[in-house]
Design an enzyme around this catalytic site. Structure first.
Site, PDB file in Angstrom:
ATOM      1  N   ASP A  52     -91.243  26.135 -23.907  1.00 55.31           N
ATOM      2  CA  ASP A  52     -89.993  25.625 -23.374  1.00 55.31           C
ATOM      3  C   ASP A  52     -89.994  25.803 -21.857  1.00 55.31           C
ATOM      4  O   ASP A  52     -90.429  26.849 -21.351  1.00 55.31           O
ATOM      5  CB  ASP A  52     -88.827  26.405 -23.996  1.00 55.31           C
ATOM      6  CG  ASP A  52     -87.490  25.715 -23.812  1.00 55.31           C
ATOM      7  OD1 ASP A  52     -87.174  25.303 -22.669  1.00 55.31           O
ATOM      8  OD2 ASP A  52     -86.748  25.583 -24.805  1.00 55.31           O
ATOM      9  N   ARG A  94     -77.972  -5.844 -20.936  1.00 60.70           N
ATOM     10  CA  ARG A  94     -78.802  -4.746 -20.431  1.00 60.70           C
ATOM     11  C   ARG A  94     -80.183  -5.261 -20.035  1.00 60.70           C
ATOM     12  O   ARG A  94     -80.614  -6.340 -20.444  1.00 60.70           O
ATOM     13  CB  ARG A  94     -78.953  -3.646 -21.504  1.00 60.70           C
ATOM     14  CG  ARG A  94     -77.643  -2.974 -21.892  1.00 60.70           C
ATOM     15  CD  ARG A  94     -77.085  -2.140 -20.758  1.00 60.70           C
ATOM     16  NE  ARG A  94     -75.859  -1.441 -21.118  1.00 60.70           N
ATOM     17  CZ  ARG A  94     -74.636  -1.872 -20.852  1.00 60.70           C
ATOM     18  NH1 ARG A  94     -74.470  -3.033 -20.227  1.00 60.70           N
ATOM     19  NH2 ARG A  94     -73.578  -1.169 -21.197  1.00 60.70           N
ATOM     20  N   TYR A 147     -74.905  13.797 -18.202  1.00 62.90           N
ATOM     21  CA  TYR A 147     -76.308  13.390 -18.294  1.00 62.90           C
ATOM     22  C   TYR A 147     -76.767  12.740 -16.987  1.00 62.90           C
ATOM     23  O   TYR A 147     -77.761  13.160 -16.378  1.00 62.90           O
ATOM     24  CB  TYR A 147     -76.502  12.425 -19.460  1.00 62.90           C
ATOM     25  CG  TYR A 147     -77.826  11.705 -19.426  1.00 62.90           C
ATOM     26  CD1 TYR A 147     -79.028  12.403 -19.507  1.00 62.90           C
ATOM     27  CD2 TYR A 147     -77.880  10.310 -19.295  1.00 62.90           C
ATOM     28  CE1 TYR A 147     -80.248  11.733 -19.453  1.00 62.90           C
ATOM     29  CE2 TYR A 147     -79.092   9.642 -19.255  1.00 62.90           C
ATOM     30  CZ  TYR A 147     -80.273  10.362 -19.324  1.00 62.90           C
ATOM     31  OH  TYR A 147     -81.472   9.703 -19.266  1.00 62.90           O
ATOM     32  N   ASP A 202     -68.983   1.928 -21.238  1.00 65.15           N
ATOM     33  CA  ASP A 202     -70.022   0.897 -21.342  1.00 65.15           C
ATOM     34  C   ASP A 202     -69.717  -0.244 -20.375  1.00 65.15           C
ATOM     35  O   ASP A 202     -68.808  -1.044 -20.624  1.00 65.15           O
ATOM     36  CB  ASP A 202     -70.093   0.339 -22.770  1.00 65.15           C
ATOM     37  CG  ASP A 202     -71.125   1.044 -23.620  1.00 65.15           C
ATOM     38  OD1 ASP A 202     -71.891   1.853 -23.071  1.00 65.15           O
ATOM     39  OD2 ASP A 202     -71.171   0.783 -24.835  1.00 65.15           O
ATOM     40  N   ASN A 235     -80.757  22.536 -19.237  1.00 65.50           N
ATOM     41  CA  ASN A 235     -82.089  21.978 -19.513  1.00 65.50           C
ATOM     42  C   ASN A 235     -82.522  20.979 -18.447  1.00 65.50           C
ATOM     43  O   ASN A 235     -83.623  21.084 -17.897  1.00 65.50           O
ATOM     44  CB  ASN A 235     -82.105  21.301 -20.880  1.00 65.50           C
ATOM     45  CG  ASN A 235     -83.497  20.804 -21.243  1.00 65.50           C
ATOM     46  OD1 ASN A 235     -84.440  21.584 -21.328  1.00 65.50           O
ATOM     47  ND2 ASN A 235     -83.642  19.502 -21.437  1.00 65.50           N
ATOM     48  N   THR A 237     -86.497  17.977 -29.626  1.00 67.40           N
ATOM     49  CA  THR A 237     -86.219  16.609 -30.075  1.00 67.40           C
ATOM     50  C   THR A 237     -87.505  15.802 -30.253  1.00 67.40           C
ATOM     51  O   THR A 237     -87.473  14.733 -30.856  1.00 67.40           O
ATOM     52  CB  THR A 237     -85.302  15.867 -29.080  1.00 67.40           C
ATOM     53  OG1 THR A 237     -85.927  15.841 -27.790  1.00 67.40           O
ATOM     54  CG2 THR A 237     -83.956  16.557 -28.969  1.00 67.40           C
ATOM     55  N   TYR A 246     -90.368  10.065 -26.993  1.00 64.16           N
ATOM     56  CA  TYR A 246     -90.658   8.636 -27.060  1.00 64.16           C
ATOM     57  C   TYR A 246     -91.456   8.159 -25.838  1.00 64.16           C
ATOM     58  O   TYR A 246     -92.595   7.686 -25.958  1.00 64.16           O
ATOM     59  CB  TYR A 246     -89.342   7.873 -27.188  1.00 64.16           C
ATOM     60  CG  TYR A 246     -89.434   6.374 -27.011  1.00 64.16           C
ATOM     61  CD1 TYR A 246     -90.437   5.629 -27.626  1.00 64.16           C
ATOM     62  CD2 TYR A 246     -88.486   5.696 -26.240  1.00 64.16           C
ATOM     63  CE1 TYR A 246     -90.509   4.249 -27.470  1.00 64.16           C
ATOM     64  CE2 TYR A 246     -88.541   4.324 -26.087  1.00 64.16           C
ATOM     65  CZ  TYR A 246     -89.558   3.602 -26.689  1.00 64.16           C
ATOM     66  OH  TYR A 246     -89.617   2.241 -26.528  1.00 64.16           O
TER      67      TYR A 246
END
Length: 324
Positions: free
Chosen positions: A52, A220, A142, A280, A93, A36, A12
């Protein structure tokens, strides 16, 4: 700088930045494993290498052959929930493979390394807006993987002289004329809202309406993809290595985003209230003073209506997303 390697340019943000750089006259090569990302999201004007980052020899050979002036690194896994289930996947990754790219940059004399980092490195903020020097206490693998690589870039700068900019995004949103959000499965709020309006899903799930915010829903900091792309170009010429928050400083709640989408489309959004998701925080808003001062960065698309209108136009133009 002229020749740019964009790792993760089929995703994206990477695809939108590739489009932006090409429009500015840069020579761009996209490297992507298409795990992805989408092959059809790669701008036709860019050279494409299907590889990769785990393939260290291929990455090293490409950088030595092409002698890139700069590297932009977007090739990461980014699902917080998945990172809690498969931490190894994220550290291999987002950290190990990223080291291969950094080593290739050093070996080939790259002048600038721009890293796609995240506000998730801060974890649950101690205060809002989040300052660029705020304590970083990630609450998931992450965010931890991104923070670890920021630290590696710091040491590579100290030891190897690799100039870098770590750009900590808040909520990337919106679309360019040709590139928008097509995650599979989709997890971002604005495309989920627009898919609901288009009838591609029955209803939206609003996770929690009892937060300590004016309307009870999470707040946000949404930043248009074109403003992110602008920041990446400016980061190529950053006066010194370091990190920068990228956000508008204006928080918008989930309910405010829903209302803006209804205004843009003229249609109502069907949604149900679901329990809060673990982890959250009520508010995540950026203080981007360092980016504005050091990079001379100024967001141009701060209105929720502008952001949503661009995403709505893209979904109407590409109703099924990318072809692959």
């Amino acid at each position: 700088m002229k020749k740019i390697l964009v790792a993760g340019g089929a995703g994206y943000i990477g695809s939108a930045c590739t489009e932006y750089l090409l429009d500015k006259g840069y020579d761009v090569t996209v490297l992507d494993a298409l795990i992805t990302g989408h092959r059809s999201a790669v701008d036709a004007r860019a050279a494409f290498v299907h590889a990769d980052l785990a393939d260290r020899e291929t990455v090293m050979a490409l950088c030595k052959k092409e002698k890139f002036d700069a590297v932009m690194h977007f090739a990461a896994f980014s699902l917080v929930g998945e990172s809690m289930q498969q931490p190894s996947k994220y550290f291999r990754n987002n950290l190990c493979n990223a080291i291969n790219l950094a080593d290739a940059a050093v070996a080939s004399g790259v002048q600038a390394f721009v890293f796609s980092s995240t506000a998730a490195t801060f974890g649950t903020p101690e205060s809002v807006p989040i300052a660029e020097n705020a304590r970083q206490l990630p609450i998931n693998p992450y965010g931890e993987s991104k923070l670890c690589f920021e630290k590696i870039l710091h040491w590579y700068s100290q030891i190897h002289g690799l100039k870098y900019a770590a750009l900590r995004y808040f909520n990337a949103a919106g679309a360019t004329e040709f590139h928008g959000e097509d995650h599979r499965p989709e997890s971002h709020l604005i495309p989920l809202i627009l898919q609901t309006i288009r009838g591609k899903r029955d209803k939206l799930m609003l996770y929690g309406d009892d937060y300590d915010t004016p309307d009870g829903s999470c707040i946000r900091d949404y930043i248009h993809i074109l403003d992110l792309a602008q920041a990446h170009e400016l980061a190529l010429y950053a006066p010194e290595s370091g990190h920068y928050n990228l956000g508008t400083g204006n928080g918008l709640s989930v309910k405010e985003i829903i209302a803006a989408a209804e205004e843009v489309t003229g249609k109502k959004v069907a949604y149900d209230i679901a329990p809060r998701r673990a982890g959250d925080p009520p508010r995540l808003i950026a203080c981007s003073d360092r980016a504005r001062t050091m990079l001379k960065w100024q967001p141009q698309h701060e209105s929720a209506l502008d952001i949503i209108e661009s995403a709505w136009k893209w979904q109407q133009k590409f109703p099924d997303g990318y072809a692959d």
